[in-house]
Every structure is written in structure tokens, then in C-alpha cells.
Design a protein around this motif. Structure first.
Motif, short mmCIF file in Angstrom:
data_model
loop_
_atom_site.label_atom_id
_atom_site.label_comp_id
_atom_site.label_asym_id
_atom_site.label_seq_id
_atom_site.Cartn_x
_atom_site.Cartn_y
_atom_site.Cartn_z
N SER A 10 0.83 -1.22 -0.02
CA SER A 10 -0.08 0.06 0.09
C SER A 10 0.74 1.22 -0.05
N VAL B 245 -3.63 3.74 -0.61
CA VAL B 245 -4.03 3.14 -1.97
C VAL B 245 -3.51 1.89 -2.11
N PRO C 248 -3.97 -1.95 -4.42
CA PRO C 248 -2.67 -2.09 -4.23
C PRO C 248 -1.82 -0.94 -5.00
N ALA C 249 -0.73 -0.77 -4.45
CA ALA C 249 0.00 0.38 -4.97
C ALA C 249 1.11 -0.03 -6.17
N ILE D 212 1.17 -2.83 -8.72
CA ILE D 212 0.20 -3.57 -9.47
C ILE D 212 1.20 -4.60 -10.33
N ASN E 232 -8.90 -2.91 -10.25
CA ASN E 232 -9.38 -1.74 -9.40
C ASN E 232 -8.48 -1.58 -8.17
N VAL E 233 -8.36 -0.45 -7.78
CA VAL E 233 -7.62 -0.25 -6.56
C VAL E 233 -8.66 0.48 -5.46
N GLU E 234 -8.38 0.07 -4.08
CA GLU E 234 -9.07 0.87 -3.18
C GLU E 234 -8.30 2.25 -2.51
N TYR F 235 -13.49 2.82 -4.78
CA TYR F 235 -12.80 1.91 -5.66
C TYR F 235 -12.59 2.77 -7.18
N ILE G 68 1.34 5.25 -8.64
CA ILE G 68 1.08 4.03 -8.84
C ILE G 68 1.83 3.25 -9.58
N SER H 274 -3.72 -7.51 -2.54
CA SER H 274 -2.67 -6.73 -2.99
C SER H 274 -1.69 -7.71 -3.18
N GLN I 298 -4.45 -9.85 -6.79
CA GLN I 298 -4.86 -9.00 -7.71
C GLN I 298 -5.54 -9.87 -8.89
#
Length: 592
Positions: free
Chosen positions: A44, A57, A59-60, A62, A73-75, A114, A142, A540, A545
Motif C-alpha cells: 500500500s 491506496v 494495491p499500490a 500492480i 481496481n484499486v481501493e 474503488y 501507482i 494486494s 490481484q
């Protein structure tokens, strides 16, 4: 006919092959899970921007193949020091605005959003810019690494699960004591669980200890986090939480800490995050222990009802193991009491039968549906009706001690009979009514009230006149419920599978299990079921993923609708096949 003896050498080879399959399966599953182990900051980026705005964020970093670009998608979790009602999340690439999403909230200091990362990101880096109205802004980088690691781990995971299932499917499991497998099931119970549902098993005990009514939405219990079931299980939740708090070096758990702030911004399913810092393996194991024991209880009750050991369609049925041992829902506990009630009733102990069905209904409502039918065939209805009184007295006492009798009962009946949440029509799972939601229907009458209820009375009356056996009647009622209720969650299928086994309809039990298993595979991430203690940021890891992409693609709204329609057709067909023997028998065939 003479038995053909299997040569000793072939027996040894078979045992070696089965052992190899099992060992290889465990190894493959372990390798895939090890990759997902992380703490609460795993993969993160946490950034503090202007005015103290904190943005996380996940996962930071990817790591998916470029062929899957546009499916990630990222949270984004945002916490400000002052209220904001508008949140703008922008994706900037090489100084150019690529994507902008705007979110509206009631004034809040905490929100979860999201964001789908655009496919163009995978050709170059990018920055997620978060602007909270009057509360500041922050920029979060990211990163992307083109990698097939997640796909390889996913292949390893499901290959491993397949190997283990094949090993059990072709082994003579009857030679093993069922209790020899108890440690394995206990480990599954401790280290796996449906995060949102297990939160609801753990949290109400802490709320009661804090003197908070867990049944009603209030400043102390946010909407979406109330206890929406009958209250009997709360005794166990309370005892588990009391024991936990007596352990050395355990800090008090305050009610306020159980109210996940993301609930207010429309994300109640993240409520499990409020359990951060607790010993979750211990709490998972303790709070789910009655569910695991109920899984065994049903196995033995099935033997009492059928004279058979249902190894592969109950004890080693992957769908049953997931729902009963891993998931963390009350259905298996209530079903155990219901099945025992049917066994008592068959043996002429009708008072005990009614009482056990009532206890099951005090855990989760569905066993109550068979009580009227049991009373109709009772030779002493007044006496047997009195069997409801002990569980009822306990229920009312719990309501009175933890909240209020009338308000709590009203909330329970309201929550279970109306197909709404926040005033809007909602559906879920394998109910055909998800088709309505798919087409944007936001208002629809309660079929449970207006269709199921009169048909239930009609079915009960006709079944009584035709002397339909209790087990068969129960199957008909539950199929009717599935066909009319707006929520048919996969765990509900556990109500009916043991009844089908008692009827000898093993092929139906197999099909229902397969439907539930397919639905769960397509609509849930495997890593979501890992205990948060070992994998907090479940989405993550490389496997997490890929699992999220699997759910996004294979668990899309359209596929859910298709699955629900297939399930509805099967429910209707099975209802017809069970009913035709009794309700519309063919000429010359007796229904007795």
C-alpha cells in the motif's frame, strides 16, 4: 458373484498415488497462500497531503500481465481532518488527466472509493490525485510491473485444491476416523473465513459488554452493522469475547472501535477492518467452534436418519466444508438443530422435536417453517406447543437484557420480511429477482409476504391432507422459499442438502452443491477468505490481484443473473419432482 482380489502391489501403488496427490496439493496450496501473507500495510502507499489529508491506496504496486490492463481496481481510503462531501479522484499520466471520478457523500471525514485503473497506465507510470472538498489533496504514485506471477499462483492454487479433492475422492476414507480429520477442519476454521460474516459473529459480544444494544441502528451502531438474526448465538459471542478479554496483555475493545467509518460512505463490507489489532486466529477459532461441531453433529444425525455414513456428499463435500467449517455463518448450527428435530419427530419424541426446531429458529429463522407441520401431526398439540416456551423465554430474556423486547422483535421481523435496504429494493445470490436489479428496478413488492406466505399455508394444508413425510415437506417449503425470496445466498443451500440426502435424492444434493460451489468460485476472491491476521490487504498480492480480476470478469452482474436463472430452473424442477409424488400423484400411484 466373486470379489476380485486386488494384488498387493497394485494396492501399494494406489496408496502411493493418492498420498502423492494429497501432498502435492497441500504444497501447491501452501505456495500460493505464502505469497499472500502481509500485514496491514502490505503493498500500500500511504500519503499525507495538504491540510493533513491522509490517503491510502491498495494495491499500490500492480503486477498483472498487460493483457489484463483495464481490469485492475484499486481501493482508495481517504481521511481528512475536516468534513468533505465531494471527493474527486483523478488519474494523471505524463502531466495529462486520463481519468476523473467524482463521489458525493453526506458530510464526512472518512471515505472509501474503488477506482478502475485505465488500460493506458500499463504503458507508463501514473499518479492518483485525490481532492477532498475543503479538506485538502494528495498525490499517490501507482507502479506497474508486467508479470504472470499471479496467474501462475492461481493455477497452482486451483491445481492444488483439485489434487486434494481427487485424493479424497478415490481413497477409502471410511477406514479413517472422522475425528482424525478434526484438527485439519479446525485449522481451516481458524485461518479462513468470510471476513464480513465472521466480523458479525465476533463484534456483538463486545458491543453487549460495552452496554450497547446490537440490534438497532444508532450513534453507537452504524446502519449495516446491526445484528439482524435471532439472538441465541449472542450468548456464545458474549462468552467468547469475555474469555478473550480475560487473557493477559489484551487491551479492552471499545464499541466505538467496531464502527468501521467506511460504512457511512456506503462500504459496510469493510467492517472487518475494525478488528485490526485483535488476535483474530484465536477469535476465529473460538467463535466458529459451534459451527464446526454442528458440521459433525449433522454427519452423525444423517447416519441416524439414513443408516449411512455420508462421507462424500456431506463430510468431504467441498461446498459443505466451505459453508459449514470455513465461512462463518449460522446456517449449519440452525440446520443441525432442525435435523435433530426431524430425527426426534421420527422416533416419536415430538415434544423434543418441536423444542429443537424452536432452538434452531432462535439461531436463524428458517427451522421455524417446519414447526406448524410438526404440530399438525402431533397427538398432543397443546403439550408439544409448550416446547416452544423455553427457547422463547430465553430469546425474550436476551432481548430484554441487551436492548428492548418489542423494538428488537420488530426490527428482526422488518429486516427479514421486506426486500429493501435504505428504502431501495435489493436482491442477492441465486434469487431470480437479481434479474430485476440488473434492469434497474428499485421498487418491488415483497414476494415473501404476498406470494410465499399464502402458498406456504396452502402447501401445508395440502401436505397434511396427503400425509407428506416431514422431510419431504421441509424440502418443498425451502424450495418454495428459494423461488420467492429476494435473497438466496449460497449458504442457504445448506438447509436443503442434508434433507435431500435423507430422502435418498443424492443426485439432487450433488447438483445443489455444484451450483453453490460454482457461484462462490465465480463471485468471491480466494484471498478474501484468508484470515486478515495473515493477509490483511487480501487484494494486494499477485494472487489477490488476479483473484479480483477473476471476480470482476467471471462474477459480473450478467453472469450472476445467468447463474440465478439456472438455479431457479433447478429449484423449480426439483420442487416439481418432489411434489408430484404427493400433490399430483399419477393414476394408480399412492401418495402414502
Amino acid at each position: 458373484m466373486k470379489k476380485v482380489a486386488i494384488p498387493e502391489k497394485n494396492r501399494i501403488n494406489r496408496k502411493f498415488l493418492l498420498f502423492f496427490l494429497f501432498a502435492a496439493g497441500i504444497l501447491l496450496i501452501s505456495v500460493s497462500i505464502i505469497d499472500s501473507i502481509n500485514l496491514n500495510t502490505g503493498n500500500s502507499h500511504i500519503v499525507t497531503g495538504t491540510k493533513g489529508l491522509a490517503v491510502t491506496v491498495v494495491p499500490a504496486n500492480i503486477s498483472v500481465p498487460s493483457s489484463l490492463s483495464g481490469l485492475v481496481n484499486v481501493e482508495v481510503t481517504v481521511q481528512g481532518k475536516t468534513d468533505f462531501s465531494n471527493l474527486s479522484v483523478q488519474f494523471v499520466q505524463s502531466g495529462k488527466l486520463v481519468l476523473q471520478n467524482n463521489f458525493q457523500y453526506a458530510p464526512t471525514t472518512f471515505a472509501v472509493a474503488y477506482i478502475r485503473i485505465p488500460g493506458s497506465f500499463f504503458n507508463a507510470g501514473g499518479v492518483l490525485e485525490v481532492h477532498a472538498q475543503n479538506a485538502g489533496s494528495a498525490s499517490v504514485p501507482i507502479n506497474w510491473t508486467g508479470s504472470n506471477q499471479g496467474i501462475m499462483l492461481s493455477i497452482a492454487l486451483y491445481s492444488g485444491i483439485t489434487c486434494v479433492l481427487l485424493a479424497f475422492a478415490f481413497s477409502d476414507i471410511r477406514k479413517i476416523s472422522v475425528w482424525a480429520l478434526f484438527p485439519a477442519f479446525l485449522l481451516l476454521s481458524v485461518f479462513f473465513g468470510q471476513r464480513y460474516d465472521v466480523y458479525f459473529l465476533i463484534s456483538p459480544g463486545f458491543r453487549i459488554i460495552s452496554g450497547v444494544d446490537p440490534y438497532r441502528s444508532s450513534a453507537s451502531v452504524l446502519p449495516g452493522l446491526t445484528w439482524a438474526y435471532p439472538p441465541l448465538f449472542l450468548i456464545w459471542s458474549y462468552l467468547v469475547d469475555r474469555i478473550y478479554l480475560l487473557l493477559p496483555a489484551v487491551a479492552p475493545v471499545m464499541n466505538s472501535s467496531l464502527n468501521y467509518l467506511g460504512t457511512e460512505s456506503g462500504n459496510p463490507y469493510g467492517a472487518w477492518k475494525s478488528l485490526l489489532g485483535l488476535n483474530l486466529p484465536l477469535l476465529y477459532g473460538l467463535v466458529k467452534l459451534p459451527l464446526l461441531l454442528s458440521f459433525y453433529w449433522i454427519f452423525y444425525t444423517l447416519k441416524g436418519l439414513t443408516g449411512k455414513m455420508h462421507w462424500k456428499l456431506w463430510f468431504l463435500n467441498p461446498f459443505i466444508v466451505i459453508v459449514a467449517v470455513i465461512w462463518g455463518q449460522l446456517d449449519v448450527l440452525a440446520a443441525a438443530f432442525m435435523l435433530q428435530a426431524i430425527l426426534f419427530n421420527r422416533n416419536g419424541k415430538t415434544w423434543m422435536g418441536v423444542m429443537f426446531a424452536a432452538i434452531g429458529a432462535a439461531i436463524k429463522v428458517f427451522p421455524a417453517l417446519i414447526i406448524p407441520y410438526m404440530l399438525l401431526f402431533s397427538k398432543n398439540r397443546i403439550r408439544d406447543l409448550s416446547a416452544i416456551l423455553p427457547p422463547l423465554a430465553v430469546i425474550l430474556l436476551i432481548y430484554q437484557l441487551t436492548g428492548g423486547i418489542f423494538s428488537s422483535v420488530f426490527d428482526l421481523l422488518y429486516a427479514r420480511s421486506l426486500p429493501t435496504y435504505g428504502g431501495l429494493f435489493v436482491t442477492n445470490g441465486l434469487s431470480w429477482q437479481v434479474l430485476l436489479s440488473y434492469f434497474g428496478v428499485t421498487s418491488f413488492p415483497s414476494l415473501f409476504l404476498w406470494v410465499f406466505s399464502p402458498l406456504f399455508i396452502f402447501l401445508t394444508a395440502v401436505s397434511y391432507l396427503r400425509k407428506v413425510p416431514l422431510v419431504d415437506y421441509s424440502v418443498l417449503v425451502f424450495f418454495l422459499f428459494f423461488l420467492t425470496y429476494n435473497f438466496v445466498n449460497p449458504q442457504y443451500l445448506l438447509w436443503i442438502i442434508p434433507l435431500l440426502l435423507v430422502m435418498g435424492r443424492e443426485e439432487y444434493a450433488l447438483v445443489i452443491s455444484a451450483v453453490g460451489a460454482v457461484f462462490m468460485f465465480l463471485t468471491y476472491s480466494f484471498t478474501y477468505f484468508l484470515n486478515p491476521f495473515i493477509s490483511w490487504n487480501y487484494q494486494s498480492s499477485a494472487l489477490g490481484q488476479i483473484e479480483n480480476i477473476k471476480v470482476l470478469v467471471l462474477g459480473s452482474a450478467l453472469i450472476r443473473v445467468i447463474l440465478a436463472i439456472i438455479a431457479t430452473v433447478l429449484f423449480a424442477f426439483m420442487f416439481y419432482k418432489v411434489a408430484e409424488k404427493y400433490l399430483w400423484p399419477k393414476p394408480g400411484i399412492s401418495s402414502s
